[in-house]
Write an enzyme that holds these catalytic residues in place. Structure first.
Site, PDB file in Angstrom:
ATOM      1  N   ARG A   4      27.048  41.214  45.538  1.00 21.96           N
ATOM      2  CA  ARG A   4      28.287  40.622  45.037  1.00 21.96           C
ATOM      3  C   ARG A   4      28.052  39.894  43.721  1.00 21.96           C
ATOM      4  O   ARG A   4      27.017  39.258  43.539  1.00 21.96           O
ATOM      5  CB  ARG A   4      28.812  39.632  46.083  1.00 21.96           C
ATOM      6  CG  ARG A   4      30.145  40.066  46.626  1.00 21.96           C
ATOM      7  CD  ARG A   4      30.521  39.298  47.829  1.00 21.96           C
ATOM      8  NE  ARG A   4      30.778  37.885  47.548  1.00 21.96           N
ATOM      9  CZ  ARG A   4      31.255  37.048  48.454  1.00 21.96           C
ATOM     10  NH1 ARG A   4      31.513  37.485  49.675  1.00 21.96           N
ATOM     11  NH2 ARG A   4      31.468  35.786  48.167  1.00 21.96           N
ATOM     12  N   ARG A  34      29.254  27.360  44.232  1.00 24.84           N
ATOM     13  CA  ARG A  34      30.102  27.619  45.415  1.00 24.84           C
ATOM     14  C   ARG A  34      29.799  26.608  46.515  1.00 24.84           C
ATOM     15  O   ARG A  34      30.705  26.126  47.191  1.00 24.84           O
ATOM     16  CB  ARG A  34      29.878  29.054  45.921  1.00 24.84           C
ATOM     17  CG  ARG A  34      30.525  30.091  45.015  1.00 24.84           C
ATOM     18  CD  ARG A  34      29.956  31.476  45.240  1.00 24.84           C
ATOM     19  NE  ARG A  34      30.098  31.950  46.586  1.00 24.84           N
ATOM     20  CZ  ARG A  34      29.295  32.870  47.139  1.00 24.84           C
ATOM     21  NH1 ARG A  34      28.299  33.391  46.447  1.00 24.84           N
ATOM     22  NH2 ARG A  34      29.500  33.271  48.358  1.00 24.84           N
ATOM     23  N   ARG A  60      21.889  38.873  50.547  1.00 21.28           N
ATOM     24  CA  ARG A  60      23.030  39.655  51.048  1.00 21.28           C
ATOM     25  C   ARG A  60      23.245  40.944  50.252  1.00 21.28           C
ATOM     26  O   ARG A  60      23.160  40.982  49.038  1.00 21.28           O
ATOM     27  CB  ARG A  60      24.312  38.824  50.970  1.00 21.28           C
ATOM     28  CG  ARG A  60      25.536  39.666  51.347  1.00 21.28           C
ATOM     29  CD  ARG A  60      26.764  38.869  51.585  1.00 21.28           C
ATOM     30  NE  ARG A  60      27.095  37.963  50.512  1.00 21.28           N
ATOM     31  CZ  ARG A  60      28.006  37.023  50.617  1.00 21.28           C
ATOM     32  NH1 ARG A  60      28.661  36.851  51.740  1.00 21.28           N
ATOM     33  NH2 ARG A  60      28.254  36.231  49.591  1.00 21.28           N
ATOM     34  N   ARG A  67      40.941  26.517  52.583  1.00 19.08           N
ATOM     35  CA  ARG A  67      39.734  26.059  51.916  1.00 19.08           C
ATOM     36  C   ARG A  67      39.929  24.728  51.199  1.00 19.08           C
ATOM     37  O   ARG A  67      38.994  24.206  50.600  1.00 19.08           O
ATOM     38  CB  ARG A  67      39.388  27.094  50.868  1.00 19.08           C
ATOM     39  CG  ARG A  67      37.954  27.481  50.873  1.00 19.08           C
ATOM     40  CD  ARG A  67      37.922  28.701  50.019  1.00 19.08           C
ATOM     41  NE  ARG A  67      36.629  29.082  49.677  1.00 19.08           N
ATOM     42  CZ  ARG A  67      36.087  30.228  50.072  1.00 19.08           C
ATOM     43  NH1 ARG A  67      36.728  31.035  50.878  1.00 19.08           N
ATOM     44  NH2 ARG A  67      34.904  30.550  49.659  1.00 19.08           N
ATOM     45  N   LYS A 117      30.885  33.952  58.098  1.00 15.59           N
ATOM     46  CA  LYS A 117      32.309  34.132  58.414  1.00 15.59           C
ATOM     47  C   LYS A 117      32.686  35.613  58.399  1.00 15.59           C
ATOM     48  O   LYS A 117      33.342  36.114  59.307  1.00 15.59           O
ATOM     49  CB  LYS A 117      33.189  33.352  57.414  1.00 15.59           C
ATOM     50  CG  LYS A 117      32.893  31.872  57.339  1.00 15.59           C
ATOM     51  CD  LYS A 117      33.801  31.151  56.356  1.00 15.59           C
ATOM     52  CE  LYS A 117      33.679  31.604  54.908  1.00 15.59           C
ATOM     53  NZ  LYS A 117      32.355  31.297  54.300  1.00 15.59           N
TER      54      LYS A 117
HETATM   55  P1  AP5 Z   1      28.431  36.562  55.464  1.00 14.14           P
HETATM   56  O1  AP5 Z   1      28.993  36.945  56.794  1.00 14.14           O
HETATM   57  O2  AP5 Z   1      28.686  37.472  54.304  1.00 14.14           O
HETATM   58  O3  AP5 Z   1      28.853  35.038  55.110  1.00 14.14           O
HETATM   59  P2  AP5 Z   1      30.244  34.420  54.668  1.00 14.14           P
HETATM   60  O4  AP5 Z   1      30.388  33.099  55.397  1.00 14.14           O
HETATM   61  O5  AP5 Z   1      31.359  35.400  54.839  1.00 14.14           O
HETATM   62  O6  AP5 Z   1      29.915  34.122  53.164  1.00 14.14           O
HETATM   63  P3  AP5 Z   1      30.744  34.401  51.839  1.00 14.14           P
HETATM   64  O7  AP5 Z   1      29.763  34.250  50.715  1.00 14.14           O
HETATM   65  O8  AP5 Z   1      31.527  35.663  51.901  1.00 14.14           O
HETATM   66  O9  AP5 Z   1      31.706  33.196  51.862  1.00 14.14           O
HETATM   67  P4  AP5 Z   1      32.435  32.608  50.681  1.00 14.14           P
HETATM   68  O10 AP5 Z   1      33.296  31.664  51.439  1.00 14.14           O
HETATM   69  O11 AP5 Z   1      31.631  32.015  49.593  1.00 14.14           O
HETATM   70  O12 AP5 Z   1      33.107  33.867  49.958  1.00 14.14           O
HETATM   71  P5  AP5 Z   1      34.595  34.386  49.869  1.00 14.14           P
HETATM   72  O13 AP5 Z   1      34.566  35.837  49.708  1.00 14.14           O
HETATM   73  O14 AP5 Z   1      35.438  33.793  50.956  1.00 14.14           O
HETATM   74  O15 AP5 Z   1      26.857  36.348  55.668  1.00 14.14           O
HETATM   75  C1  AP5 Z   1      26.026  35.989  54.567  1.00 14.14           C
HETATM   76  C2  AP5 Z   1      24.645  36.659  54.735  1.00 14.14           C
HETATM   77  O16 AP5 Z   1      23.984  36.110  55.878  1.00 14.14           O
HETATM   78  C3  AP5 Z   1      24.729  38.165  54.994  1.00 14.14           C
HETATM   79  O17 AP5 Z   1      23.668  38.791  54.328  1.00 14.14           O
HETATM   80  C4  AP5 Z   1      24.565  38.315  56.521  1.00 14.14           C
HETATM   81  O18 AP5 Z   1      23.929  39.532  56.860  1.00 14.14           O
HETATM   82  C5  AP5 Z   1      23.681  37.108  56.864  1.00 14.14           C
HETATM   83  N1  AP5 Z   1      24.007  36.512  58.155  1.00 14.14           N
HETATM   84  C6  AP5 Z   1      25.243  36.256  58.659  1.00 14.14           C
HETATM   85  N2  AP5 Z   1      25.155  35.654  59.853  1.00 14.14           N
HETATM   86  C7  AP5 Z   1      23.816  35.506  60.116  1.00 14.14           C
HETATM   87  C8  AP5 Z   1      23.085  34.932  61.200  1.00 14.14           C
HETATM   88  N3  AP5 Z   1      23.681  34.369  62.258  1.00 14.14           N
HETATM   89  N4  AP5 Z   1      21.727  34.949  61.130  1.00 14.14           N
HETATM   90  C9  AP5 Z   1      21.092  35.506  60.067  1.00 14.14           C
HETATM   91  N5  AP5 Z   1      21.744  36.078  59.007  1.00 14.14           N
HETATM   92  C10 AP5 Z   1      23.093  36.072  59.045  1.00 14.14           C
HETATM   93  O19 AP5 Z   1      35.090  33.697  48.517  1.00 14.14           O
HETATM   94  C11 AP5 Z   1      34.623  34.113  47.250  1.00 14.14           C
HETATM   95  C12 AP5 Z   1      35.400  33.399  46.144  1.00 14.14           C
HETATM   96  O20 AP5 Z   1      36.818  33.720  46.251  1.00 14.14           O
HETATM   97  C13 AP5 Z   1      35.382  31.865  46.182  1.00 14.14           C
HETATM   98  O21 AP5 Z   1      34.231  31.357  45.554  1.00 14.14           O
HETATM   99  C14 AP5 Z   1      36.691  31.517  45.473  1.00 14.14           C
HETATM  100  O22 AP5 Z   1      36.558  31.613  44.075  1.00 14.14           O
HETATM  101  C15 AP5 Z   1      37.638  32.608  45.942  1.00 14.14           C
HETATM  102  N6  AP5 Z   1      38.402  32.232  47.157  1.00 14.14           N
HETATM  103  C16 AP5 Z   1      38.324  32.860  48.372  1.00 14.14           C
HETATM  104  N7  AP5 Z   1      39.158  32.270  49.241  1.00 14.14           N
HETATM  105  C17 AP5 Z   1      39.766  31.247  48.579  1.00 14.14           C
HETATM  106  C18 AP5 Z   1      40.707  30.261  48.960  1.00 14.14           C
HETATM  107  N8  AP5 Z   1      41.201  30.181  50.207  1.00 14.14           N
HETATM  108  N9  AP5 Z   1      41.112  29.365  48.015  1.00 14.14           N
HETATM  109  C19 AP5 Z   1      40.634  29.417  46.760  1.00 14.14           C
HETATM  110  N10 AP5 Z   1      39.730  30.328  46.329  1.00 14.14           N
HETATM  111  C20 AP5 Z   1      39.298  31.228  47.238  1.00 14.14           C
END
Ligand code: AP5
Length: 236
Positions: free
Chosen positions: A176, A187, A143, A97, A22
């Site tokens: 991270r 997660r 990552r 989410r 994402k």
């Molecule tokens: P990356 O692009 O970083 O993936 P991502 O989907 O953004 O993953 P996240 O871990 O950031 O998502 P998340 O939803 O757990 O975290 P968030 O910060 O939202 O890619 C991942 C890896 O794969 C990278 O190394 C990249 O290079 C590689 N990659 C990408 N695409 C690829 C491809 N096509 N092929 C090969 N490699 C690839 O949330 C963190 C925390 O915040 C949550 O756990 C929660 O506690 C809180 N939170 C956030 N939003 C909310 C909400 N709305 N409600 C409640 N709590 C929330």
């Protein structure tokens, strides 16, 4: 076709499990369409780092890999999308989410956001990235990100040119806090129980587009741009 960097864009919602790509894709969409990426995870992490009341309330929940309560996250999103840079469009990365967040967002966009002349009233473009479970684990454990410019790398899949250094500004890459294996597993469990229903919510409304997120990043990007470019026929 209108210039992609100046036309009105419907809000773009990126759904998908942790590691689906994402953040990677949101940055590319932001660049092409010149609209901001709103990552609720990034905003929460900034608040934790700054020690704000929101950050203090969110810290432990995030460290466990669980979701921050809706009543903290929804007002945070409302505040951000009221900013002037969101008037032409914006990308939601990591929101909604929970089914409750999705219902809140629909009501907020319809009754308050678009009602207050933020462009015309347009339903969000909802794009789900689907990725195999083992691939998610590989991506999250590999990552790395740049603390200066935010660029995301992967030691297995998209390594930087120089080990552990950002290609763009040379900063030392960081891991991270929630990319530890036991937190990653929690997660992914939270995603299954709380976030899968969000896709069902949009599916039931006929608004869900699915992209194969297992493909290489450029191919995923191509599919996403196609969906955005061909969404509706009014390009404002
Ligand atoms: P990356 O692009 O970083 O993936 P991502 O989907 O953004 O993953 P996240 O871990 O950031 O998502 P998340 O939803 O757990 O975290 P968030 O910060 O939202 O890619 C991942 C890896 O794969 C990278 O190394 C990249 O290079 C590689 N990659 C990408 N695409 C690829 C491809 N096509 N092929 C090969 N490699 C690839 O949330 C963190 C925390 O915040 C949550 O756990 C929660 O506690 C809180 N939170 C956030 N939003 C909310 C909400 N709305 N409600 C409640 N709590 C929330």
């Amino acid at each position: 076709m209108a210039d992609e960097s100046s036309r009105m864009i419907e809000p773009v919602i990126l759904l998908g499990p942790p590691g689906a790509g994402k953040g990677t894709q949101a940055k590319r969409i932001a660049q092409r369409y010149n609209i901001p990426q709103i990552s609720t995870g990034d905003i929460l992490r900034q608040n934790v780092k700054a020690g704000t009341p929101l950050g203090r309330a969110a810290k432990e929940v995030m460290e466990r890999g669980q979701l921050v309560p809706d009543e903290l996250v929804c007002p945070m999103v409302a505040d951000r999308i009221r900013d002037v840079d969101c008037q032409r469009g914006f990308i939601l990365d990591g929101f909604p989410r929970t089914a409750a967040q999705a219902g809140w967002l629909d009501a907020y966009l319809e009754n308050e956001f678009f009602d207050n002349s933020h462009g015309c009233n347009r339903l969000p473009i909802v794009i789900r990235l689907e990725v195999d479970y083992n691939e998610l684990l590989r991506r999250l454990t590999g990552r790395r990100s740049c603390p200066t410019c935010g660029r995301i790398y992967n030691v297995h899949l998209q390594p930087p040119k120089v080990d552990e250094c950002c290609d763009i500004d040379g900063s030392k890459l960081v891991i991270r806090d929630d990319d530890r294996e036991e937190v990653i597993l929690e997660r992914l469990r939270e995603f299954d129980s709380q976030t899968r229903p969000v896709a069902e919510y949009y599916q039931a409304k006929g608004r869900l587009k699915t992209v194969n997120g297992d493909l290489p990043p450029d191919e995923v990007t191509g599919q996403i741009f196609w969906i955005i470019d061909n969404h509706g026929d009014n390009h404002g």
